[in-house]
Design a protein around this motif. Sequence first.
Motif, PDB file in Angstrom:
ATOM      1  N   GLU A 126       0.803  -1.218   0.000  1.00 37.78           N
ATOM      2  CA  GLU A 126       0.000   0.000   0.000  1.00 37.78           C
ATOM      3  C   GLU A 126       0.839   1.274   0.000  1.00 37.78           C
ATOM      4  N   HIS A 127       2.048   1.222   0.573  1.00 39.70           N
ATOM      5  CA  HIS A 127       2.821   2.459   0.740  1.00 39.70           C
ATOM      6  C   HIS A 127       4.172   2.451   0.048  1.00 39.70           C
ATOM      7  N   LEU A 128       4.448   1.427  -0.754  1.00 39.49           N
ATOM      8  CA  LEU A 128       5.705   1.426  -1.508  1.00 39.49           C
ATOM      9  C   LEU A 128       5.515   0.821  -2.891  1.00 39.49           C
ATOM     10  N   LEU A 129       5.527  -0.489  -2.978  1.00 41.14           N
ATOM     11  CA  LEU A 129       5.527  -1.147  -4.289  1.00 41.14           C
ATOM     12  C   LEU A 129       4.232  -0.901  -5.060  1.00 41.14           C
ATOM     13  N   TYR A 146      -2.422  -3.800  -7.347  1.00 43.93           N
ATOM     14  CA  TYR A 146      -1.789  -5.000  -6.808  1.00 43.93           C
ATOM     15  C   TYR A 146      -2.853  -5.909  -6.220  1.00 43.93           C
ATOM     16  N   LEU A 147      -2.493  -7.164  -6.005  1.00 44.11           N
ATOM     17  CA  LEU A 147      -3.327  -8.127  -5.290  1.00 44.11           C
ATOM     18  C   LEU A 147      -2.475  -8.823  -4.248  1.00 44.11           C
ATOM     19  N   ILE A 148      -2.989  -8.895  -3.025  1.00 47.58           N
ATOM     20  CA  ILE A 148      -2.336  -9.643  -1.960  1.00 47.58           C
ATOM     21  C   ILE A 148      -3.039 -10.984  -1.812  1.00 47.58           C
ATOM     22  N   ASP A 149      -2.281 -12.019  -1.575  1.00 47.59           N
ATOM     23  CA  ASP A 149      -2.846 -13.350  -1.345  1.00 47.59           C
ATOM     24  C   ASP A 149      -3.965 -13.251  -0.314  1.00 47.59           C
ATOM     25  N   SER A 150      -5.155 -13.659  -0.709  1.00 48.20           N
ATOM     26  CA  SER A 150      -6.345 -13.420   0.112  1.00 48.20           C
ATOM     27  C   SER A 150      -6.589 -14.473   1.181  1.00 48.20           C
ATOM     28  N   ARG A 151      -5.910 -15.575   1.143  1.00 48.40           N
ATOM     29  CA  ARG A 151      -6.246 -16.695   2.031  1.00 48.40           C
ATOM     30  C   ARG A 151      -6.083 -16.323   3.504  1.00 48.40           C
ATOM     31  N   ARG A 210      -6.547  -4.901   7.641  1.00 46.35           N
ATOM     32  CA  ARG A 210      -6.338  -3.564   7.112  1.00 46.35           C
ATOM     33  C   ARG A 210      -4.909  -3.109   7.406  1.00 46.35           C
ATOM     34  N   CYS A 211      -4.509  -2.031   6.745  1.00 44.01           N
ATOM     35  CA  CYS A 211      -3.163  -1.503   6.960  1.00 44.01           C
ATOM     36  C   CYS A 211      -3.050  -0.996   8.395  1.00 44.01           C
ATOM     37  N   LYS A 212      -1.981  -1.390   9.081  1.00 42.14           N
ATOM     38  CA  LYS A 212      -1.805  -1.083  10.489  1.00 42.14           C
ATOM     39  C   LYS A 212      -1.010   0.209  10.736  1.00 42.14           C
TER      40      LYS A 212
END
Length: 411
Positions: A147-150, A159-164, A170-172
């Motif tokens: 969320e804050h770099l790549l 982008y997609l993050i592995d959802s499993r 959420r972003c901490k």
Amino acid sequence: MAEIFVNKNIELALPHLNKLRFAVLELGSCNATRNVLFPDAVCKFDLVRVERPDEELKHDVRSLIVNFSSLFRPGIDFLTACQNTSSDNIAELDAHKKEALSLLNNYFLNLDLHEESLNKVIGKEKKKNDEADIKQTETDFTIAVAEHLLGKLAPSQSYLIDSRGKEENRCKCGCEVLPSYGNTGIGHEEVWHGHADIIFSPHHPENQSIGKCFPSLSSTSDQENTAVKRPHLHVDENMEYTDRKTNAEVKRIATGTSEEAIAQNIVFSLLQKQQYPNSPNCMVPSILISPDYFQILLYDAENDVLLCSNFIDLFNVNADGHLSSEAVVTLWCVLHYRIFCCGLQFENMDEANIYKSNFSRLAQEKWHIYSNCLKNCVNEFPVVDNTAKVELWNRKVLQGTEFCRGMKRRK
């Protein structure tokens, strides 16, 4: 569209990109023909070394390296040219390059905000004995990096993050952004397969790359690498030698590389080649990143070449908490590899053979799967039981024996 210009941080970073090198790797053994998940991938590798072409130096064997400035020459030339031109001329550039430059400028304009967000999450990166806490922390880091770099530097900022098991995370950092989750499974259940931590540019499949997040990256490993000595045939701008000072450094480059990440990179590059066979550049990257360092892997599915970069500082060594400008520009170039990476250019097959990783030979038994049957965006791979066929055959034989009693063989 807002005025596009070259941020001062970009100008300061450009001269330092020449420090980035890639070691050329050869695979000695692997389990690529077995149905194993990426974390179980075995991928033993050696450094490729070459003899000097000069007769008096033919016994001087050095590690073969490729400079970042050779592979990503289009990107470096583009940024260099933009330094010496007006914003009006930049506005008339190719739309894809112009969009990419706008992303990089915007990132540097909001650099303080991104640094603050990353530091809040990285500051919580504590080694815990509880495994669940460690997994949770790795997830937090993955989200923050996406969320804050790549994700902010990737094409279309997507982008997609592995959802499993992560859909509600959420972003901490305090922004409480719900990241983009999805199916990141790649490979095939009969060979190497699994889920990438992050897939970049999911809405533009031809520009996709992958990321692997680690709680830490180390330049040491239990794997002891030797070097594969190959004759040297030709010198061009791609082929470089390490000097004696950096020769040991290049060896350290490779020894800390994750076998899991190598397997993922090879599979994803082959998948891209399978889906886009006419792409002019088949060298596809993956990014390994930790709170301190990152590393770049590149696999050329057309020429079977595997490259591994040195470890690169994510933050400035002498400026605590501030991202390295060189790191940001390097990551940006890599994420936009379709327009900024020219790959390796070989004059003949003899020269190309020097660089080969030999993965295609090691995977020959299942090469038809790697070249034609790889899958993308998989949620869960089916379980393959290698004993099923044998058991089924035995069962049919036994049933047939029972069924055929009392019958005569047909003449």
